[in-house]
Scaffold this active site. Structure first.
Site, short mmCIF file in Angstrom:
data_model
loop_
_atom_site.label_atom_id
_atom_site.label_comp_id
_atom_site.label_asym_id
_atom_site.label_seq_id
_atom_site.Cartn_x
_atom_site.Cartn_y
_atom_site.Cartn_z
N HIS A 231 0.82 -1.14 -0.01
CA HIS A 231 0.05 0.18 0.13
C HIS A 231 0.70 1.12 0.04
O HIS A 231 2.04 1.06 0.21
CB HIS A 231 -0.85 0.06 1.31
CG HIS A 231 -0.10 0.16 2.42
ND1 HIS A 231 0.52 -0.87 3.10
CD2 HIS A 231 0.28 1.30 3.20
CE1 HIS A 231 1.15 -0.53 4.21
NE2 HIS A 231 0.87 0.83 4.43
N ASP A 233 0.76 5.31 1.73
CA ASP A 233 0.26 5.59 3.08
C ASP A 233 -0.60 6.85 2.63
O ASP A 233 -0.15 7.79 1.88
CB ASP A 233 1.15 6.15 4.06
CG ASP A 233 1.90 5.04 4.65
OD1 ASP A 233 1.32 3.90 4.68
OD2 ASP A 233 2.69 5.18 5.43
N HIS A 288 4.80 0.13 -0.33
CA HIS A 288 5.55 -0.70 0.74
C HIS A 288 4.73 -1.71 1.47
O HIS A 288 3.37 -1.70 1.30
CB HIS A 288 6.13 0.17 2.04
CG HIS A 288 5.06 1.01 2.50
ND1 HIS A 288 4.52 2.31 2.15
CD2 HIS A 288 4.57 0.97 3.90
CE1 HIS A 288 3.68 2.80 2.96
NE2 HIS A 288 3.76 1.97 3.81
N ARG A 298 7.73 -8.92 15.49
CA ARG A 298 7.82 -7.61 15.00
C ARG A 298 7.11 -6.72 15.55
O ARG A 298 5.75 -7.09 15.34
CB ARG A 298 8.45 -7.87 13.40
CG ARG A 298 8.61 -6.32 12.90
CD ARG A 298 9.22 -6.62 11.46
NE ARG A 298 9.41 -5.40 11.02
CZ ARG A 298 8.50 -4.61 10.45
NH1 ARG A 298 7.21 -4.77 10.18
NH2 ARG A 298 8.90 -3.07 10.27
C1 LIG Z 1 -4.97 8.13 8.82
C2 LIG Z 1 -5.12 6.92 8.37
C3 LIG Z 1 -4.00 6.43 7.61
C4 LIG Z 1 -4.79 4.92 7.84
C5 LIG Z 1 -5.92 5.23 7.63
C6 LIG Z 1 -6.24 6.08 8.63
C7 LIG Z 1 -5.76 5.25 10.18
C8 LIG Z 1 -5.20 4.37 10.11
C9 LIG Z 1 -3.87 4.17 8.85
C10 LIG Z 1 -3.46 2.84 8.29
C11 LIG Z 1 -2.29 2.00 9.27
C12 LIG Z 1 -1.99 0.79 8.73
C13 LIG Z 1 -1.65 0.80 7.09
C14 LIG Z 1 -3.00 1.58 6.62
C15 LIG Z 1 -3.03 1.54 4.98
C16 LIG Z 1 -4.30 1.31 7.07
O1 LIG Z 1 -5.15 -0.10 6.68
O2 LIG Z 1 -4.55 1.82 8.15
C17 LIG Z 1 -2.99 3.01 6.65
C18 LIG Z 1 -4.06 3.88 6.45
C19 LIG Z 1 -3.70 4.84 5.26
O3 LIG Z 1 -2.26 5.11 5.01
O4 LIG Z 1 -4.66 4.72 3.98
O1 LIG Z 2 5.17 -2.50 9.98
C1 LIG Z 2 5.71 -1.82 8.92
O2 LIG Z 2 6.93 -1.95 8.76
C2 LIG Z 2 5.00 -1.20 8.03
C3 LIG Z 2 3.81 -0.46 8.54
C4 LIG Z 2 2.81 0.54 7.69
O3 LIG Z 2 3.32 0.63 6.41
C5 LIG Z 2 1.81 1.28 8.17
O4 LIG Z 2 1.40 1.11 9.37
O5 LIG Z 2 1.22 1.98 7.39
FE LIG Z 3 2.17 2.14 5.58
#
Ligand SMILES: C=C1C[C@]23C[C@H]1CC[C@H]2[C@@]12CCC[C@@](C)(C(=O)O1)[C@H]2[C@@H]3C(=O)O
Ligand SMILES: O=C(O)CCC(=O)C(=O)O
Ligand SMILES: [Fe+2]
Length: 372
Positions: A231, A233, A288, A298
């Site tokens: 994905h 961010d 990533h 981890r």
């Molecule tokens: C501010 C954010 C950014 C979110 C959504 C919301 C709260 C949680 C974040 C994450 C964190 C984990 C990867 C991700 C891909 C997910 O599934 O939740 C992120 C997502 C995004 O970067 O799109």
């Molecule tokens: O665990 C990781 O190294 C990546 C986590 C991540 O990509 C995220 O929280 O958006």
């Molecule tokens: Fe991420």
């Protein structure tokens, strides 16, 4: 009522409430966690063994060249590690043990702080899980605003101690994120008067953020499991702390998946989709993922940094000209998160304005704007 980050998913509830497993009790990988090539549309790791020169840049923030180095890393990699960032190692240790303590609670206890279908905060699978057939070998805890209510459920005795750690961590990360913003934008010739929402002191006072604790338990069959699927961010930038166990990989054009090795005391910085938009594609957000391993647990802690929730983000006018038309339409952070909830990895292209022809082809090695 001003927009709040915590409301971002109100109109995009997740319909699947998944059952949470007790990872430590699983001796074999259940079929629901076994990914095959088809479950992830991206190439699996050809790796970059021995390719010493092709490793993620490490930038010493006390280096007088930090501005230039940051700009170069953002254009060519979309990710870099920083050292001498000023975050006390005690605080990194504290947040790591808070995460460890949280994820080692019994499943039933963690579920008391479960994320609600239309909420942003709480315990659960990564939000992007809904886009995949298979489950990810990870659990997460998202914090937006005060974690007090959830922490009271998790640790009826010690919640205060954990709240204080989170509060302190968010405070110092906010400062570091603002500093990184100016290194990134400064390298593009952008200054304070070009970014009104950075506030009168240019300290991004009104920025919003989410804190994501990620846990990847040791996995009996790591080659068939996925910790967190590929994905980008949905942020301006993300600052990631990873414990001493590797797992983060970034996709590098022409090379494949490159591991971002944990360096003691270093933090990983990702370019997110909103800097991609602000920079009109000059700083592409980085794809990533996290892989898992057989023997080690981890942990990672992501500080997901974004603009004030109601600010419209669009390509900075200083970067535009007759031959550089804006590639993206204005969008707020909340609106972008909604778009991501709907289109996932095609969210950025869904914000694309009619693409000029030269944006559809690779204009240079790494600055290409991908469509669809
Ligand atoms: C501010 C954010 C950014 C979110 C959504 C919301 C709260 C949680 C974040 C994450 C964190 C984990 C990867 C991700 C891909 C997910 O599934 O939740 C992120 C997502 C995004 O970067 O799109
Ligand atoms: O665990 C990781 O190294 C990546 C986590 C991540 O990509 C995220 O929280 O958006
Ligand atoms: Fe991420």
């Amino acid at each position: 009522m001003p927009a709040r980050l915590s409301d971002a998913f109100k109109s995009h509830p997740l319909n699947l409430q998944l059952k949470h497993p007790d990872f430590s009790s699983l001796q074999e990988l259940p079929d629901s966690y076994a990914w095959s090539q088809n479950d992830d549309q991206y190439p699996s790791s050809p790796g970059s063994f021995g390719a010493e020169q092709d490793s993620v840049p490490v930038i010493d923030l006390s280096d007088p060249n930090a501005l230039k180095l940051t700009g170069h890393a953002c254009r060519t990699w979309g990710v870099f590690q920083v050292t001498n960032h000023g975050i006390p190692s005690k605080l990194l240790d504290d947040i790591e043990s808070a995460g460890r303590s949280l994820f080692s609670l019994p499943v039933q206890q963690k579920l008391k702080a479960a994320r609600s279908p239309d909420g942003i905060s709480g315990y659960g699978f990564a939000r992007i899980s809904s886009f995949f057939q298979k489950l990810m070998w990870s659990e997460g805890f998202t914090i937006v605003g005060s974690p007090l209510e959830h922490f009271r459920q998790l640790w009826p005795q010690d919640y205060n101690k954990f709240c204080n750690i989170i509060e302190e961590y968010e405070k110092v990360m906010k400062r570091l994120a603002g500093r990184l913003m100016w290194l990134m934008l400064g390298s593009l010739g952008i200054s304070m008067e070009d970014v009104k929402w950075a506030g009168p002191k240019g300290d991004f006072r009104d920025a919003s953020a989410a804190l994501q604790l990620n846990s990847y338990p040791a996995c009996p069959d790591p080659d068939r499991a996925m910790g967190l699927a590929a994905h980008t961010d949905s942020t301006l930038l993300t600052i990631l702390y990873q414990n001493n166990t590797s797992g983060l990989q970034v996709l590098r054009e022409g090379t494949g998946w490159v591991t971002v090795p944990p360096l003691p005391g270093a933090l990983v910085v990702n370019v997110g989709d909103l800097i991609h938009i602000l920079s009109n594609g000059l700083y592409p957000s980085v794809l990533h993922r996290a892989v898992v391993n057989r023997s080690r647990h981890r942990l990672s802690i992501a500080y997901l940094y974004g603009p004030p929730a109601s600010v419209q983000i669009s390509p900075l006018s200083k970067l535009l000209g007759p031959s550089q038309p804006p590639l993206y339409r204005p969008i707020t952070w909340n609106e972008y998160l909604g778009t991501k909830a709907k289109h996932f990895n095609n969210a950025l292209s869904s914000v694309l304005l009619c693409a000029p022809l030269n944006a559809l082809v690779d204009v240079s090695d790494h600055n290409s704007v991908k469509v669809g």
